[in-house]
Structures are given as structure tokens and as C-alpha cells.
Write a protein that holds these residues in place. Structure first.
Motif, PDB file in Angstrom:
ATOM      1  N   ALA A   1      29.351 -25.499   3.436  1.00  0.00           N
ATOM      2  CA  ALA A   1      30.742 -25.078   3.607  1.00  0.00           C
ATOM      3  C   ALA A   1      31.120 -24.823   5.059  1.00  0.00           C
ATOM      4  CB  ALA A   1      30.986 -23.812   2.778  1.00  0.00           C
ATOM      5  N   SER A   2      30.150 -24.462   5.896  1.00  0.00           N
ATOM      6  CA  SER A   2      30.480 -24.110   7.289  1.00  0.00           C
ATOM      7  C   SER A   2      30.240 -25.259   8.269  1.00  0.00           C
ATOM      8  CB  SER A   2      29.669 -22.876   7.711  1.00  0.00           C
ATOM      9  OG  SER A   2      28.295 -23.133   7.571  1.00  0.00           O
ATOM     10  N   GLU A   3      29.877 -26.443   7.768  1.00  0.00           N
ATOM     11  CA  GLU A   3      29.679 -27.616   8.628  1.00  0.00           C
ATOM     12  C   GLU A   3      30.877 -28.547   8.471  1.00  0.00           C
ATOM     13  OE1 GLU A   3      26.979 -27.815  10.620  1.00  0.00           O
ATOM     14  OE2 GLU A   3      26.305 -25.892   9.813  1.00  0.00           O
ATOM     15  N   TRP A   4      31.765 -28.563   9.473  1.00  0.00           N
ATOM     16  CA  TRP A   4      32.982 -29.372   9.394  1.00  0.00           C
ATOM     17  C   TRP A   4      32.794 -30.636  10.242  1.00  0.00           C
ATOM     18  CZ3 TRP A   4      37.817 -25.628   9.483  1.00  0.00           C
ATOM     19  CH2 TRP A   4      37.695 -24.731   8.413  1.00  0.00           C
ATOM     20  N   GLU A   5      33.173 -31.787   9.660  1.00  0.00           N
ATOM     21  CA  GLU A   5      32.874 -33.088  10.282  1.00  0.00           C
ATOM     22  C   GLU A   5      34.075 -33.656  11.048  1.00  0.00           C
ATOM     23  OE1 GLU A   5      31.232 -37.500   8.858  1.00  0.00           O
ATOM     24  OE2 GLU A   5      31.279 -35.840   7.432  1.00  0.00           O
ATOM     25  N   PHE A   6      33.793 -34.145  12.256  1.00  0.00           N
ATOM     26  CA  PHE A   6      34.839 -34.713  13.105  1.00  0.00           C
ATOM     27  C   PHE A   6      34.455 -36.096  13.619  1.00  0.00           C
ATOM     28  CE2 PHE A   6      35.578 -30.190  13.209  1.00  0.00           C
ATOM     29  CZ  PHE A   6      36.954 -30.101  13.111  1.00  0.00           C
ATOM     30  N   ILE A   7      35.489 -36.870  13.958  1.00  0.00           N
ATOM     31  CA  ILE A   7      35.277 -38.196  14.540  1.00  0.00           C
ATOM     32  C   ILE A   7      35.099 -38.023  16.049  1.00  0.00           C
ATOM     33  CG2 ILE A   7      36.343 -40.453  14.974  1.00  0.00           C
ATOM     34  CD1 ILE A   7      37.991 -39.925  12.330  1.00  0.00           C
ATOM     35  N   GLY A   8      33.989 -38.539  16.580  1.00  0.00           N
ATOM     36  CA  GLY A   8      33.728 -38.446  18.023  1.00  0.00           C
ATOM     37  C   GLY A   8      33.614 -39.823  18.643  1.00  0.00           C
ATOM     38  N   GLU A   9      33.577 -39.879  19.949  1.00  0.00           N
ATOM     39  CA  GLU A   9      33.477 -41.163  20.648  1.00  0.00           C
ATOM     40  C   GLU A   9      32.151 -41.863  20.367  1.00  0.00           C
ATOM     41  OE1 GLU A   9      34.326 -40.698  24.789  1.00  0.00           O
ATOM     42  OE2 GLU A   9      36.288 -39.772  24.395  1.00  0.00           O
ATOM     43  N   GLN A  10      31.090 -41.060  20.178  1.00  0.00           N
ATOM     44  CA  GLN A  10      29.768 -41.633  19.883  1.00  0.00           C
ATOM     45  C   GLN A  10      29.422 -41.528  18.389  1.00  0.00           C
ATOM     46  OE1 GLN A  10      29.720 -39.776  23.105  1.00  0.00           O
ATOM     47  NE2 GLN A  10      30.007 -41.856  23.881  1.00  0.00           N
ATOM     48  N   GLY A  11      30.435 -41.482  17.555  1.00  0.00           N
ATOM     49  CA  GLY A  11      30.190 -41.328  16.114  1.00  0.00           C
ATOM     50  C   GLY A  11      30.579 -39.933  15.628  1.00  0.00           C
ATOM     51  N   ASN A  12      30.511 -39.732  14.339  1.00  0.00           N
ATOM     52  CA  ASN A  12      30.903 -38.439  13.767  1.00  0.00           C
ATOM     53  C   ASN A  12      29.917 -37.334  14.145  1.00  0.00           C
ATOM     54  OD1 ASN A  12      32.869 -39.989  12.637  1.00  0.00           O
ATOM     55  ND2 ASN A  12      32.524 -39.337  10.535  1.00  0.00           N
ATOM     56  N   TYR A  13      30.440 -36.115  14.260  1.00  0.00           N
ATOM     57  CA  TYR A  13      29.588 -34.962  14.572  1.00  0.00           C
ATOM     58  C   TYR A  13      30.024 -33.774  13.727  1.00  0.00           C
ATOM     59  CZ  TYR A  13      33.503 -33.260  17.443  1.00  0.00           C
ATOM     60  OH  TYR A  13      34.743 -32.823  17.862  1.00  0.00           O
ATOM     61  N   MET A  14      29.129 -32.803  13.577  1.00  0.00           N
ATOM     62  CA  MET A  14      29.392 -31.599  12.794  1.00  0.00           C
ATOM     63  C   MET A  14      29.653 -30.411  13.713  1.00  0.00           C
ATOM     64  SD  MET A  14      29.175 -32.290   9.557  1.00  0.00           S
ATOM     65  CE  MET A  14      28.410 -33.419   8.384  1.00  0.00           C
ATOM     66  N   LEU A  15      30.592 -29.578  13.302  1.00  0.00           N
ATOM     67  CA  LEU A  15      30.888 -28.342  14.031  1.00  0.00           C
ATOM     68  C   LEU A  15      30.617 -27.177  13.086  1.00  0.00           C
ATOM     69  CD1 LEU A  15      32.179 -27.514  16.819  1.00  0.00           C
ATOM     70  CD2 LEU A  15      34.312 -27.231  15.559  1.00  0.00           C
ATOM     71  N   HIS A  16      29.849 -26.214  13.555  1.00  0.00           N
ATOM     72  CA  HIS A  16      29.525 -25.053  12.712  1.00  0.00           C
ATOM     73  C   HIS A  16      30.603 -23.979  12.893  1.00  0.00           C
ATOM     74  CE1 HIS A  16      26.845 -22.525  10.336  1.00  0.00           C
ATOM     75  NE2 HIS A  16      27.235 -21.536  11.119  1.00  0.00           N
ATOM     76  N   VAL A  17      31.275 -23.633  11.785  1.00  0.00           N
ATOM     77  CA  VAL A  17      32.351 -22.635  11.841  1.00  0.00           C
ATOM     78  C   VAL A  17      31.963 -21.416  11.007  1.00  0.00           C
ATOM     79  CG1 VAL A  17      34.111 -24.432  12.122  1.00  0.00           C
ATOM     80  CG2 VAL A  17      33.557 -23.599   9.825  1.00  0.00           C
ATOM     81  N   SER A  18      32.777 -20.364  11.115  1.00  0.00           N
ATOM     82  CA  SER A  18      32.513 -19.170  10.300  1.00  0.00           C
ATOM     83  C   SER A  18      33.850 -18.521   9.927  1.00  0.00           C
ATOM     84  CB  SER A  18      31.636 -18.178  11.063  1.00  0.00           C
ATOM     85  OG  SER A  18      32.298 -17.775  12.247  1.00  0.00           O
TER      86      SER A  18
END
Length: 302
Positions: free
Chosen positions: A199-216
Motif C-alpha cells: 500500500a505504501s509503494e506508489w509507482e511512477f513513470i521515470g525517464e529510465q523506466g518505472n520507479y517506486m516511491l515509498h509514502v506514509s
């Protein structure tokens, strides 16, 4: 020699765990079901079931026989289904499971409509987000979001479901609008605990591919409707399937914060057990569901 219909009856008794339920399904009396199972045991010379007043227990021999009896039952149903497609009227019962969001949004209405169009068909539809065991739980059809790995099942892709990150205008007014994904680390992120990736790993589109951002954040739930209400109330930022909040975003009750940057997009699939001949009623139902999804495909993706 064991009769085929007795084997099928035995498979039903094991699956339902009850003589009375099987008797009701087949329009028989309890005593007839009991006699036919006893006849099967006598023919084979082994005890298949241990009966007590509380429950039925399957013997070791019974478990072995059930594997074969289950195949007989499946083959018989397939043969009947294959032939039923030649008649004008399709009939029979379908047990299916669908995700809660799609169930509320489109499938409850679509499946009820399908039953009206085909009066010979009855459907038992459960709304459940967990990936049910089709074979073990006796489902004929399951609609699921996400990737499928089980090779004993067939999955037909229906459409893709894009996720969005959104918040109410009142939340943005009080806390400011995050300009880039990294800003979310300083915000109250409402979490949908059903997600496979956490639930706290949000996925984004990046220049080098998708990456995860840890939120709270302060609030987490496995219920999509509850998460939507929390977001509408201005309590935080939510990461949810676009279809859940489509009308809220269109109406301005929620703001789509990163419309082009969210990387999460999952396929929605119609899944059914692997058989050489999927039944006519399942084919028709999947096609009906696919059409209804297509009518509102803009809810799911840009």
C-alpha cells in the motif's frame, strides 16, 4: 462396475460436504443419495466417506476416487455444454467472482442484464478482491485485475485499468499541491491495503523506466469505497484505480495530481479453468461483460 452418474454424485457430495445439499441440487431425497453412495462403496469394496451427525469426512480411498470422479464430472459437463451451444437457448448455472470496484461500477448491472437476456441461466456472483481458487472453490468464471501465472487457467484480457493519485481541493488548499512525486513524502498519503505491491509503494513513470516511491500516512484500508470517502473528505492523498474516482475528478470533487506520471496500469481479465471447450454460456457471458466494459472504457484509462 461403478456407474458414471454415481461417480458424479460422489464428486458433488465431496465438494458440498453434505448429502442434503446434493439431494436438493439433484431433486433427490437424502435416502436416495445415501443409497447410491453406499452402492458405489459396495461396488468398489472400500469405504469412501465417514459419516457422523456433524460432518462428512473423506477416506484416503475416497480422496483418490474423487480426483477421477471430478474429471468425469467435468468431462460430462463439458460435453453437455458443448452440445447446448447448438440449441437456441443456453441454460445452466454460473458461479463467478468479481472485484468489488468493477462489481459496483459495471458488472452487477451487466450480469443481471445477461440473466434477463438468457432466462435459462442463473448466476451466483460474489464480490471479492482476493484471487479465489477457481478449481478448489468451484468457480466457473472470475474477473480479476492483475497478472495471472497459473497455467491451468485461461485468461482473456478485457481492458487496462490505470491508477491515479488524487486529493480533494480542500486538502490542497490546506496543505499545498505536490508539484513532483517526491513531494508526496511530506504529505498524508491514504493507503489502499489491497494492492499487491504494498500500500505504501506508489509507482511512477521515470525517464529510465518505472520507479517506486515509498509514502506514509495516517489512514489505511482494504476497502476502496472507504478510501474514496476519506479522499473526498479532504483527509489526504489517495492512490486508486481511475474508474473508482472518474466522476469525482470530472466533477471537480477530486483533483488528479499527476495525470501523466502514474506508472500503475493493470490488466482486467476474464479467467476460467482450462478446458478444451469453454461452455457456450461462459463465452456469451464474457463477451457481454467485455462489451459493457468497452462502453465505459474511458473510466479506466485516458
Amino acid at each position: 462396475m461403478a456407474k458414471t452418474d454415481d461417480l458424479i454424485l460422489f464428486a458433488q457430495v465431496v465438494e458440498h460436504g453434505s448429502f442434503s445439499k446434493v439431494a436438493e441440487l439433484n431433486s433427490l431425497t437424502n435416502s436416495v443419495v445415501s443409497k447410491r453412495i453406499a452402492r458405489l462403496e459396495e461396488d468398489l469394496g472400500v469405504q469412501l466417506l465417514f459419516r457422523t451427525t456433524r460432518k462428512l469426512t473423506v477416506s484416503e480411498a475416497g480422496k483418490v476416487l474423487y480426483q477421477g470422479a471430478k474429471n468425469v464430472k467435468q468431462a460430462t459437463m463439458e460435453a453437455l455444454d458443448a452440445v447446448s451451444g447448438y440449441g437456441e437457448k443456453v441454460s445452466g448455472h454460473v458461479k463467478m467472482s468479481v472485484p468489488t470496484i468493477s462489481g459496483d461500477l459495471v458488472l452487477a448491472d451487466a450480469v443481471a442484464e445477461f440473466c434477463t437476456l438468457h432466462p435459462g441461466i442463473t448466476v451466483d456472483m460474489s464480490l471479492d478482491n482476493r484471487f479465489v481458487d477457481l478449481i478448489e472453490d468451484g468457480f466457473d468464471l472470475v474477473i480479476r485485475t492483475g497478472y495471472l501465472e497459473d497455467s491451468s487457467l485461461i485468461a482473456r484480457h478485457l481492458l487496462d485499468s490505470q491508477w491515479v493519485i488524487c486529493a480533494a481541493p480542500s486538502y490542497v488548499t490546506r496543505n499545498g499541491r505536490p508539484e513532483r512525486p517526491q513531494d508526496l513524502i511530506r504529505h498524508n498519503c491514504l493507503q489502499y491495503a489491497y494492492q499487491m505491491t504494498g500500500a505504501s509503494e506508489w509507482e511512477f513513470i521515470g525517464e529510465q523506466g518505472n520507479y517506486m516511491l515509498h509514502v506514509s500516512g495516517s489512514f489505511s484500508t482494504d476497502n476502496a469505497g472507504a478510501l474514496r470517502k476519506a479522499a473526498l473528505g479532504g483527509y489526504g492523498i489517495a492512490y486508486v484505480p481511475r474508474c473508482l474516482v472518474y466522476h469525482d475528478i470530472m466533477g471537480g470533487q477530486l483533483i488528479d495530481l499527476f495525470p501523466e506520471q502514474v506508472g500503475k496500469r493493470l490488466g482486467i481479465y476474464a479467467v476460467y479453468p482450462y478446458t478444451r471447450q469453454p461452455s457456450q454460456k461462459i463465452k456469451l457471458l464474457i463477451e457481454h461483460i467485455r462489451k459493457r466494459y468497452m462502453e465505459i472504457s474511458h473510466y479506466f484509462c485516458h
